[in-house]
Design a protein around this motif. Structure first.
Motif, mmCIF file in Angstrom:
data_model
loop_
_atom_site.group_PDB
_atom_site.id
_atom_site.type_symbol
_atom_site.label_atom_id
_atom_site.label_comp_id
_atom_site.label_asym_id
_atom_site.label_seq_id
_atom_site.Cartn_x
_atom_site.Cartn_y
_atom_site.Cartn_z
ATOM 1 N N TYR A 172 -3.833 0.377 -9.583
ATOM 2 C CA TYR A 172 -3.894 -0.086 -8.504
ATOM 3 C C TYR A 172 -3.776 0.516 -6.972
ATOM 4 C CZ TYR A 172 -8.923 -0.217 -10.631
ATOM 5 O OH TYR A 172 -10.017 0.193 -11.599
ATOM 6 N N ILE A 173 -2.306 -0.713 -6.923
ATOM 7 C CA ILE A 173 -1.716 -1.064 -6.197
ATOM 8 C C ILE A 173 -0.900 0.767 -5.178
ATOM 9 C CG2 ILE A 173 0.372 -1.915 -4.909
ATOM 10 C CD1 ILE A 173 -0.427 -3.828 -6.024
ATOM 11 N N GLU A 174 -0.275 1.503 -6.433
ATOM 12 C CA GLU A 174 -0.024 2.464 -6.628
ATOM 13 C C GLU A 174 -0.252 4.106 -5.852
ATOM 14 O OE1 GLU A 174 1.519 2.913 -10.281
ATOM 15 O OE2 GLU A 174 3.751 1.977 -9.947
ATOM 16 N N GLU A 175 -2.132 3.474 -6.876
ATOM 17 C CA GLU A 175 -2.785 4.823 -5.783
ATOM 18 C C GLU A 175 -2.812 4.353 -4.444
ATOM 19 O OE1 GLU A 175 -4.906 7.794 -8.293
ATOM 20 O OE2 GLU A 175 -2.757 7.384 -8.420
ATOM 21 N N GLU A 176 -2.698 3.104 -4.098
ATOM 22 C CA GLU A 176 -3.006 3.176 -2.674
ATOM 23 C C GLU A 176 -1.791 3.966 -2.061
ATOM 24 O OE1 GLU A 176 -5.853 -1.032 -3.033
ATOM 25 O OE2 GLU A 176 -3.624 -0.825 -2.398
ATOM 26 N N LEU A 177 -0.360 3.465 -2.380
ATOM 27 C CA LEU A 177 0.388 4.054 -1.743
ATOM 28 C C LEU A 177 0.927 5.442 -1.429
ATOM 29 C CD1 LEU A 177 3.352 1.346 -4.095
ATOM 30 C CD2 LEU A 177 2.990 1.853 -1.367
ATOM 31 N N LYS A 178 -0.164 6.132 -2.844
ATOM 32 C CA LYS A 178 0.290 7.002 -2.853
ATOM 33 C C LYS A 178 -1.099 7.713 -2.221
ATOM 34 C CE LYS A 178 -0.790 11.281 -6.378
ATOM 35 N NZ LYS A 178 -1.061 11.878 -7.479
ATOM 36 N N ALA A 179 -2.237 7.243 -1.869
ATOM 37 C CA ALA A 179 -3.192 7.355 0.021
ATOM 38 C C ALA A 179 -2.287 7.931 0.642
ATOM 39 C CB ALA A 179 -4.206 7.154 -0.247
ATOM 40 N N LEU A 180 -1.497 5.741 0.869
ATOM 41 C CA LEU A 180 -0.668 6.307 1.899
ATOM 42 C C LEU A 180 0.312 7.798 2.370
ATOM 43 C CD1 LEU A 180 -0.372 2.069 2.480
ATOM 44 C CD2 LEU A 180 -1.502 3.912 3.553
ATOM 45 N N ALA A 181 0.987 7.776 0.998
ATOM 46 C CA ALA A 181 2.001 8.715 1.146
ATOM 47 C C ALA A 181 1.261 10.332 1.719
ATOM 48 C CB ALA A 181 2.587 9.243 0.103
ATOM 49 N N GLU A 182 -0.017 9.998 0.667
ATOM 50 C CA GLU A 182 -0.297 11.784 0.710
ATOM 51 C C GLU A 182 -1.158 11.808 2.906
ATOM 52 O OE1 GLU A 182 -3.795 11.376 -1.264
ATOM 53 O OE2 GLU A 182 -2.695 12.291 -2.718
ATOM 54 N N MET A 183 -1.362 10.395 3.402
ATOM 55 C CA MET A 183 -2.250 9.979 4.840
ATOM 56 C C MET A 183 -0.717 10.484 5.637
ATOM 57 S SD MET A 183 -3.750 7.046 4.323
ATOM 58 C CE MET A 183 -3.994 6.454 6.725
ATOM 59 N N LYS A 184 0.366 9.778 4.929
ATOM 60 C CA LYS A 184 2.030 10.404 6.162
ATOM 61 C C LYS A 184 1.484 11.979 6.179
ATOM 62 C CE LYS A 184 5.777 8.585 5.526
ATOM 63 N NZ LYS A 184 6.146 7.749 6.881
ATOM 64 N N ILE A 185 0.936 12.596 4.923
ATOM 65 C CA ILE A 185 2.063 13.976 4.983
ATOM 66 C C ILE A 185 0.804 14.934 5.949
ATOM 67 C CG2 ILE A 185 1.662 16.212 3.381
ATOM 68 C CD1 ILE A 185 3.229 13.754 1.319
#
Length: 268
Positions: A92-105
């Motif tokens: 779940y944390i890694e999915e949140e991290l992926k969402a944050l990376a997508e937000m940066k992009i």
């Protein structure tokens, strides 16, 4: 009565318009992106949480390895349950991290869109920035001004960012053609393939790696685009002047041309 022009005012306005490009670049947050700073702080915090959970799991295994019932069916079940729960939290944390990376992009490209509209509208004195509602419109407009956007330094990386942004926003998963566009051959081949669905497993680390690779090119792109627009608007060599003269001569009657010459002289 002829309209009188003040050369000093005209000259000052020209210099103000020329200085716009330096001011524009100075206001862009290339190295000090406040959004990135906030997101990076969240990413660091969540990565620390994953480290803590992994450390907790290792400690749990070490402590229980010495117990008498270690290796029994009951113990193994409890251990697997603990490990499964731990891995679920990490997922779940890694999915949140992926969402944050997508937000940066997504934020990065949205910022590019906003600023390219501002650059074009202010440079060419266009009132309605909404005219540049998509990338194709921007390319078409600049082409009409004899500016090839694809030849601007950093365009390749900005285009990659654009395509990844579109894939994140409009598709359920990152398409293979997008992945092959944003990663070079070696990077693409090193991305693990999911054993069940046989698709590339893109993690937040892959997205952040790509983002950090293309981020410096945003400044390169805008700097070169500013230089290119400036040259088109304010640099006049003999060939360019001759081209303008020939173009007008093919469209203007002599009396109109003489009137235009007179109007231009009144500004100098």
């Amino acid at each position: 009565m002829k309209k009188k022009y003040n050369y000093d005012i005209t000259s000052d306005l020209r210099e103000i318009n020329k200085d716009f490009f330096d001011h524009f670049l100075a206001t862009l947050e290339f190295e000090d992106n406040k959004f990135d700073t906030s997101i990076d702080s969240l990413i660091y915090s969540k990565e620390e949480s994953i480290k803590t959970l992994n450390k907790k799991l290792r400690k749990h295994l070490q402590q229980n390895h010495q117990l008498e019932n270690f290796g029994t069916e009951t113990f193994n079940f409890k251990l697997e349950l603990f490990e499964s729960e731990n891995q679920t939290v990490i997922w779940y944390i890694e999915e949140e991290l992926k969402a944050l990376a997508e937000m940066k992009i997504v934020y990065a490209f949205k910022s590019i869109e906003i600023n390219i509209k501002k650059l074009i509208a202010d440079s060419f004195k266009i009132k309605n920035k909404r005219d540049f509602f998509n990338w194709k419109t921007v390319e078409t407009f600049l082409s009409s001004k004899k500016i090839n956007l694809q030849k601007v330094k950093g365009h390749k990386e900005i285009y990659q960012l654009k395509q990844l942004n579109n894939s994140i926003k409009h598709t359920k998963k990152l398409e293979e053609k997008t992945l092959k566009l944003i990663f070079d051959k070696e990077e693409y081949e090193n991305i693990p393939t999911h054993p069940l669905v046989l698709e590339k497993e893109i993690t937040y680390k892959h997205l952040l790696g790509f983002y950090n690779k293309v981020k410096p090119f945003i400044k390169i792109f805008f700097t070169d685009l500013c230089d290119t627009i400036y040259e088109e608007l304010y640099v006049f060599n003999k060939d360019k002047i001759e081209e303008i003269a020939e173009d007008l001569a093919l469209r203007m009657e002599k009396e109109n041309a003489l009137e235009l010459i007179d109007k231009i002289r009144q500004h100098y």
